[in-house]
Design a protein around this motif. Structure first.
Motif, mmCIF file in Angstrom:
data_model
loop_
_atom_site.group_PDB
_atom_site.id
_atom_site.type_symbol
_atom_site.label_atom_id
_atom_site.label_comp_id
_atom_site.label_asym_id
_atom_site.label_seq_id
_atom_site.Cartn_x
_atom_site.Cartn_y
_atom_site.Cartn_z
ATOM 1 N N LEU A 1 0.839 -1.204 0.000
ATOM 2 C CA LEU A 1 0.000 0.000 0.000
ATOM 3 C C LEU A 1 0.868 1.246 0.000
ATOM 4 O O LEU A 1 0.612 2.217 -0.698
ATOM 5 C CB LEU A 1 -0.941 0.007 1.222
ATOM 6 C CG LEU A 1 -2.175 -0.891 1.129
ATOM 7 C CD1 LEU A 1 -2.881 -0.970 2.473
ATOM 8 C CD2 LEU A 1 -3.151 -0.353 0.072
ATOM 9 N N LYS A 2 1.922 1.194 0.839
ATOM 10 C CA LYS A 2 2.828 2.338 0.946
ATOM 11 C C LYS A 2 3.528 2.586 -0.395
ATOM 12 O O LYS A 2 3.675 3.733 -0.843
ATOM 13 C CB LYS A 2 3.860 2.067 2.033
ATOM 14 C CG LYS A 2 4.450 3.320 2.614
ATOM 15 C CD LYS A 2 4.997 3.075 3.998
ATOM 16 C CE LYS A 2 5.145 4.374 4.736
ATOM 17 N NZ LYS A 2 5.540 4.202 6.124
ATOM 18 N N GLU A 3 3.983 1.500 -1.051
ATOM 19 C CA GLU A 3 4.627 1.615 -2.363
ATOM 20 C C GLU A 3 3.674 2.252 -3.380
ATOM 21 O O GLU A 3 4.059 3.080 -4.187
ATOM 22 C CB GLU A 3 5.042 0.226 -2.864
ATOM 23 C CG GLU A 3 6.406 -0.224 -2.374
ATOM 24 C CD GLU A 3 7.515 0.659 -2.881
ATOM 25 O OE1 GLU A 3 7.431 1.164 -4.020
ATOM 26 O OE2 GLU A 3 8.474 0.899 -2.131
ATOM 27 N N GLU A 4 2.407 1.856 -3.275
ATOM 28 C CA GLU A 4 1.397 2.385 -4.192
ATOM 29 C C GLU A 4 1.199 3.881 -3.986
ATOM 30 O O GLU A 4 1.123 4.663 -4.951
ATOM 31 C CB GLU A 4 0.065 1.643 -3.949
ATOM 32 C CG GLU A 4 -0.870 1.724 -5.140
ATOM 33 C CD GLU A 4 -2.124 0.884 -4.926
ATOM 34 O OE1 GLU A 4 -3.203 1.457 -5.149
ATOM 35 O OE2 GLU A 4 -2.005 -0.297 -4.529
ATOM 36 N N GLN B 1 4.207 5.689 -5.342
ATOM 37 C CA GLN B 1 4.175 5.695 -6.798
ATOM 38 C C GLN B 1 3.200 6.752 -7.331
ATOM 39 O O GLN B 1 3.499 7.495 -8.270
ATOM 40 C CB GLN B 1 3.791 4.302 -7.314
ATOM 41 C CG GLN B 1 3.808 4.167 -8.834
ATOM 42 C CD GLN B 1 5.140 4.575 -9.460
ATOM 43 O OE1 GLN B 1 6.208 4.185 -9.006
ATOM 44 N NE2 GLN B 1 5.076 5.421 -10.490
ATOM 45 N N GLN B 2 2.027 6.841 -6.666
ATOM 46 C CA GLN B 2 1.030 7.842 -7.077
ATOM 47 C C GLN B 2 1.565 9.266 -6.906
ATOM 48 O O GLN B 2 1.391 10.131 -7.769
ATOM 49 C CB GLN B 2 -0.258 7.662 -6.259
ATOM 50 C CG GLN B 2 -1.102 6.484 -6.705
ATOM 51 C CD GLN B 2 -2.282 6.232 -5.775
ATOM 52 O OE1 GLN B 2 -2.404 6.870 -4.712
ATOM 53 N NE2 GLN B 2 -3.144 5.295 -6.151
ATOM 54 N N GLU C 1 4.187 14.858 -13.183
ATOM 55 C CA GLU C 1 3.227 15.490 -14.085
ATOM 56 C C GLU C 1 3.186 17.006 -13.868
ATOM 57 O O GLU C 1 3.195 17.792 -14.818
ATOM 58 C CB GLU C 1 1.830 14.887 -13.849
ATOM 59 C CG GLU C 1 0.800 15.372 -14.852
ATOM 60 C CD GLU C 1 -0.616 14.884 -14.508
ATOM 61 O OE1 GLU C 1 -1.569 15.574 -14.916
ATOM 62 O OE2 GLU C 1 -0.752 13.844 -13.828
ATOM 63 N N LEU C 2 3.160 17.417 -12.599
ATOM 64 C CA LEU C 2 3.135 18.858 -12.271
ATOM 65 C C LEU C 2 4.399 19.554 -12.759
ATOM 66 O O LEU C 2 4.369 20.684 -13.251
ATOM 67 C CB LEU C 2 2.965 19.065 -10.764
ATOM 68 C CG LEU C 2 1.591 18.717 -10.185
ATOM 69 C CD1 LEU C 2 1.644 18.637 -8.658
ATOM 70 C CD2 LEU C 2 0.544 19.753 -10.607
ATOM 71 N N LEU C 3 5.532 18.859 -12.639
ATOM 72 C CA LEU C 3 6.813 19.411 -13.088
ATOM 73 C C LEU C 3 6.801 19.599 -14.610
ATOM 74 O O LEU C 3 7.214 20.645 -15.116
ATOM 75 C CB LEU C 3 7.945 18.467 -12.676
ATOM 76 C CG LEU C 3 9.351 19.053 -12.544
ATOM 77 C CD1 LEU C 3 9.423 20.068 -11.421
ATOM 78 C CD2 LEU C 3 10.371 17.953 -12.289
#
Length: 542
Positions: free
Chosen positions: A10-13, A16-17, A24-26
């Protein structure tokens, strides 16, 4: 075992998000938002590294550290784009602390140092990056930065600037990038007004004294004569300018420190005489923290120290005539006014280039004309009042004593009522001969009655009648140049007279070139100076 893997996945997910969102913002150049997401990501990585230090294997820890390094590097890039140089450098150093050869971070740090005008340090970063050429995806870009750094480092060290190509190309394209440069000058107490900038060696006309980039500028094309709309446009420009200076001061502690050295208009005599080394780009202490800037103090400093780009002692290169601009160039702000100035400034993009407009001796104060000094004393006194000071320069002191002569009062009246210019010039020249005036004293009076001379030399009728009985335009121009430095309006009339006389000979053109050096400085070769002469000839007279 399965239960332990579940939260880890869950933490990896989540990580990743967040990584995808930040990237994307960059890419969308939403710098502020990307900084927020990277800050959250960095906190999670740090927390994760602390909590899993014992359980995680070395590969996992290495992977996390690489991700943390990249997050710092990307946040540094976003902060660089927002000109938040202090924090951007901290992020670079954090990333390089994890991976000392991280290419992306080295390039980012080079760009930050280049923005801070630290050319040697920036050159070191780009050289390191270029040496690792196998891993570079865009070696051309690095090569470009290397070339820029080498050029700017040379300019900053030598004070050799050449704008010839740009001038000959009709000022097309971007303004040339110029290095910060401080020549043979120092800050000292001024006899008349607080602190000033002084020459540390003898220099001839056209010598570059300093080149500096604006902390911020406010610019625009002002509306046509309607006074209200023009004033509104100026106010909007001023507010935008003030906000930019405050923002720059908030983001970079060195910028704040340098702005704080300027006068806010009160207790001028008690202000510390700053060491010129503090203003050099490589000066240490660039990234220390200090008290936060205060808007009231910034406003007071800008009221006293901001420079307009349309001032009489300035020349804006590559801009249209209706253009108006205001900016803060810190070291140039130390230069005081004189009605017998010895320096001028060229505005080129965001840079101001200050050069001597006449010969200057070691120990002499460097001065600008804050307003038109080709006017009689009475008019200059009125201008001084609007600026809020009393000029006590040699020229003003001389004219204060000398100006009470009846003949001069009559000539002033004639100037106001537009009487026979040639006759007035003849009477003034005869008067100066009778009063046995010499050198600069003659130049002071000729500058005060410049409009009489310029109208006379422009009129064929006047020259037919009085030409043989008054000095030549060349000698008048040289005399004014010695007294008040180079002025584009004087140069313009010299060029007009030369043109009427078929272009003049080699000697006449050499004299014009010498005057041109005082107006434009030694930053263009002869061919480009001739191109500027052409422009000068077409400009409308002031």
């Amino acid at each position: 075992m399965e239960e332990e893997k579940q939260p880890q996945m869950l933490k990896e997910e989540v990580l990743q998000q967040l990584r995808s969102k930040a990237t994307e913002l960059l890419l969308r150049e939403e710098w502020k938002e990307s900084i927020q997401v990277y800050s959250h990501l960095i906190s999670l990585y740090q927390e994760y590294l602390v909590n899993t230090q014992e359980q995680a294997d070395s590969d996992q820890i290495t992977k996390l550290q690489k991700s943390l390094c990249l997050a710092y590097s990307n946040r540094a890039e976003a902060r660089l784009r927002l000109r938040d140089y202090t924090e951007a450098i901290v992020d670079c150093d954090q990333a390089l602390g994890i991976e000392n050869a991280h290419l992306k971070t080295i390039v980012c740090k080079g760009k930050i140092l280049l923005s801070l005008n630290q050319y040697s340090n920036a050159l070191h970063c780009f050289t390191l990056a270029f040496c690792d050429i196998q891993n570079i995806g865009n070696s051309e870009s690095i090569s470009g930065y290397l070339e820029v750094c080498k050029k700017l480092e040379f300019q900053s060290r030598t004070g050799v600037f050449d704008l010839s190509d740009w001038v000959l190309n009709g000022f097309r394209g971007k303004s040339p990038e110029l290095a910060e440069y401080i020549g043979s000058v120092q800050i000292k107490k001024s006899e008349d007004c607080g602190r000033g900038l002084f020459a540390t060696k003898n220099m001839e006309a056209g010598t570059v004294l300093l080149v500096t980039k604006a902390i911020a500028t406010g610019r625009g094309i002002l509306p046509e004569p309607d006074e209200d709309s023009s004033e509104t446009a100026r106010l909007v420009m001023w507010k935008d300018f003030v906000d930019k200076v405050f923002d720059a001061s908030t983001k970079c502690s060195k910028t704040h420190r340098l702005i704080s050295t300027l006068s806010s208009g009160a207790n001028e005599e008690s202000l510390e005489v700053s060491d010129i080394r503090l203003f050099r780009p490589e000066a240490e202490g660039g990234f220390f923290m200090m008290e936060k800037p205060e808007m009231d103090r910034i406003l007071n400093i800008l009221d006293v120290n901001s420079l307009t780009e349309d001032a009489i002692s300035a020349k804006v290169l590559g801009k249209n005539g209706d253009y108006y601009g205001v900016g803060l160039w810190i070291l140039a702000s130390f230069i005081n006014h004189s009605c017998s100035p010895n320096a001028r400034r060229l505005h080129i993009g965001d840079h101001v280039l200050v050069h001597t407009s006449g010969d200057v001796k070691a120990g002499e104060e460097i001065t600008f004309a804050y307003f038109d000094v080709l006017l009689p004393l009475k008019k200059r006194r009125e201008m001084c009042k609007t600026w809020g000071f009393h000029c006590n320069c040699k020229r003003c002191r001389f004219e204060e004593v000398f100006g009470c002569r009846e003949e001069l009062k009559e000539i002033e009246l004639a100037l106001e009522f537009g009487l026979d210019n040639g006759n007035m010039v003849f009477r003034l020249e005869e008067g100066m001969r009778k009063w046995m005036l010499k050198g600069k004293e003659k130049g002071y009076l000729r500058a005060s009655f410049w409009s009489l001379y310029s109208e006379s030399f422009r009129s064929e009728k006047v020259m037919r009648k009085w030409g043989r009985r008054i000095p030549s335009m060349d000698s008048i121009a040289e005399s004014i140049n010695q007294a008040v430095g180079g002025d584009e309006r004087v140069l313009k009339v010299v060029l007009e007279v030369l043109k009427k006389n078929g272009g003049g000979g080699i000697v006449e053109m050499e004299r014009a070139m010498k005057l041109g050096r005082g107006v434009y400085g030694k930053v263009v070769k002869k061919q480009a100076l001739r191109a500027l002469f052409e422009l000068c000839s077409h400009h409308q007279s002031h």
